[in-house]
Design a protein around this motif. Structure first.
Motif, short mmCIF file in Angstrom:
data_model
loop_
_atom_site.label_atom_id
_atom_site.label_comp_id
_atom_site.label_asym_id
_atom_site.label_seq_id
_atom_site.Cartn_x
_atom_site.Cartn_y
_atom_site.Cartn_z
N GLU A 230 1.19 -1.30 -0.12
CA GLU A 230 -0.17 0.07 0.30
C GLU A 230 0.70 1.25 -0.13
O GLU A 230 0.88 1.81 -0.73
CB GLU A 230 -0.96 0.44 1.25
N THR A 233 2.21 1.85 -3.79
CA THR A 233 1.90 2.05 -4.63
C THR A 233 1.35 3.55 -4.13
O THR A 233 1.00 4.57 -5.27
CB THR A 233 0.15 1.14 -4.32
N VAL A 234 0.83 3.74 -3.20
CA VAL A 234 1.04 5.05 -2.42
C VAL A 234 1.77 6.41 -2.95
O VAL A 234 1.08 6.68 -4.00
CB VAL A 234 -0.08 5.75 -1.64
N TRP A 246 -0.42 7.55 4.82
CA TRP A 246 -0.85 6.58 4.63
C TRP A 246 0.09 6.26 6.10
O TRP A 246 -0.21 5.00 6.64
CB TRP A 246 0.23 5.52 3.54
N LEU A 370 -5.01 -2.85 -5.52
CA LEU A 370 -4.89 -1.72 -5.17
C LEU A 370 -4.39 -0.18 -6.27
O LEU A 370 -5.55 0.79 -5.75
CB LEU A 370 -3.32 -1.28 -4.21
N THR A 371 -3.99 -0.79 -7.44
CA THR A 371 -4.40 0.24 -8.28
C THR A 371 -5.29 0.34 -9.12
O THR A 371 -5.27 1.28 -9.00
CB THR A 371 -3.22 -1.25 -9.11
N THR A 374 -6.59 3.13 -5.59
CA THR A 374 -6.13 4.09 -5.43
C THR A 374 -6.47 5.18 -7.01
O THR A 374 -5.90 6.14 -6.08
CB THR A 374 -5.00 3.44 -5.19
N LEU A 379 -6.42 7.94 -0.71
CA LEU A 379 -6.08 7.14 -0.53
C LEU A 379 -7.33 6.33 0.36
O LEU A 379 -7.04 5.37 1.01
CB LEU A 379 -5.63 8.22 0.70
N THR A 382 -7.23 2.79 -1.29
CA THR A 382 -6.10 2.18 -1.05
C THR A 382 -6.58 1.57 0.37
O THR A 382 -6.36 0.00 0.51
CB THR A 382 -4.98 2.94 -0.37
N MET A 386 -6.60 -2.74 0.63
CA MET A 386 -6.19 -3.26 1.74
C MET A 386 -6.99 -4.06 2.54
O MET A 386 -6.95 -5.68 2.91
CB MET A 386 -4.96 -2.60 2.73
#
Length: 418
Positions: A230, A233-234, A246, A370-371, A374, A379, A382, A386
């Motif tokens: 996560e 990715t963020v 995050w 996640l992709t 997000t 967020l 995300t 998760m």
């Protein structure tokens, strides 16, 4: 199952509570001082080195504790010496890989990564902490850990007061790892009969240990990547400032994993001593899952109640989004706690490849979720992704890779099988 081990659990809980207090208050104090962007840089660096440190530690804590609990005297000393010998070689290889990673990827803020590299070889010595726990020295382990936490906390506060740069706080993270290993090593030397220099290394045992733990080492690195996916990715899609926010969310999640880890080592020792052939083994596993689930629900409630008050006070306006995100992300505690019980199960069943199979599927599954989430919802997406990905990994993937444990999970949840 724990009636005779209340003292051990109490000491470990006390140590974890101290970690939680320091983690929430002192870490938040540092995060507020550094700001979201620099805190994001620090968090990403810690997350990256954690992957290599996990590989260096071979993900073998539960295996170590299980094996050392079954052995005593000369047999235990030979096993420990052989394992340390093997782990030392392996950790140096992991350190070399990490240094090559820094060199060839040309990471920004590379000095932060080079400083943190010092924690990678120290992961080999984590087995010494497992030795203390296997010997029932939970109080000693808790006191050492608590002492290191307090030393680190004092130095961090001083660092903020005198306006130290980011690299100072990075160095403190390394110092904490060094002190923990040094204190445990001194205690083992003073309080036990084990002497590495006077114990023969059994190469056959070292090879056997390597074969058992190699899947765990690979799995540990992949799991650490999975747990920090996560954050990465963020950082990739939303930038360093969002990564810092995050990372602040994680401050309210990570401490609850510490609570779980205060119970799991004791449970591992008890179950290992009884043996997996005990008539009550599966019943004890079911009770443990239910107990961890109950604690997880309490943790979620505490997070939801407290975060609204703590975030404005501790982190300030720049981190205001943390409150909403914690409300959503806290539900990940349920699969994480249930997964911690499975770690004991896998270590005692010696089915270490199960972890590797699950994480090989779990990482791309999580990455896709996640992709999508997000990019679409930032967020908030995300946090939702998760929770979904962890639930899928902790429950549904067991149906494919560990069906016996999956059926035990259903029983623990009150769902009858067949």
């Amino acid at each position: 199952m724990f009636s005779k081990n209340k003292s051990a659990i109490s000491w470990l809980l006390l140590e974890k509570i101290l970690k939680i207090v320091v983690g929430v208050f002192v870490t938040a104090y540092v995060a507020r001082y550094l700001g979201p962007e620099k805190w994001g840089v620090f968090a990403i660096a810690l997350g990256t080195v954690a992957i290599f440190s996990a590989a260096a530690g071979m993900g073998a804590d539960h295996v170590n504790l299980s094996e050392l609990s079954k052995r005593d005297g000369k047999d235990g000393s030979v096993f420990l010496a052989s394992a340390i010998f093997l782990r030392s070689i392996w950790s140096v290889l992991c350190l070399i890989l990490f240094l090559l990673f820094i060199l060839f990827t040309q990471i920004e803020n590379s000095m932060v990564y080079y400083i943190l590299a010092g924690t990678v070889p120290l992961a080999a010595l984590s087995i010494l902490g497992n030795k203390l726990q296997a010997d029932g020295r939970f109080q000693n382990f808790a006191v050492i850990s608590g002492t290191v936490i307090l030393i680190g906390a004092v130095l961090k506060v001083i660092g903020v007061v005198i306006f130290m740069p980011l690299t100072f706080f990075v160095a403190i993270a390394v110092l904490e790892a060094v002190l923990a290993s040094a204190f445990i090593l001194c205690l083992i030397y003073l309080r036990t009969e084990f002497r590495f220099s006077k114990t023969n290394i059994n190469l056959k045992q070292a090879k056997s240990y390597f074969r058992l733990c190699l899947p765990l080492a690979i799995s540990a690195a992949l799991i650490m990547l999975y747990l920090r996916l996560e954050l990465f990715t963020v950082d990739y899609f939303l930038g360093k400032e969002s990564a810092g926010i995050w990372a602040a969310v994680a401050m309210f999640l990570t401490p609850w994993g510490l609570v779980a880890s205060s119970v799991i080592p004791v449970a591992n020792k008890v179950l290992s001593t009884r043996g997996i052939n005990s008539n009550y083994y599966e019943e004890d596993i079911i009770k443990l899952i239910r107990g961890m689930l109950a604690v997880a629900l309490v943790a979620i409630g505490v997070n939801m109640f407290s975060v609204s008050y703590l975030v404005p006070i501790l982190l300030g306006e720049k981190f205001s989004q943390v409150t909403e995100l914690v409300w959503i992300a806290s539900f990940v505690i349920i699969p994480l706690f249930m997964g911690s019980v499975q770690e004991i199960w896998i270590a005692q069943q010696r089915t270490t490849t199960t972890v590797l199979k699950k994480v090989v599927i779990g990482i791309p599954l999580s990455g896709i979720l996640l992709t999508i989430f997000t990019i679409k919802w930032g967020l908030t997406g995300t946090a939702i992704a998760m929770v979904i990905s962890h639930l899928l990994t902790a429950l549904l993937l067991n149906y494919v890779f560990d069906k016996r444990f999956f059926l035990i999970q259903l029983q623990a949840l009150g769902i009858k099988n067949g």
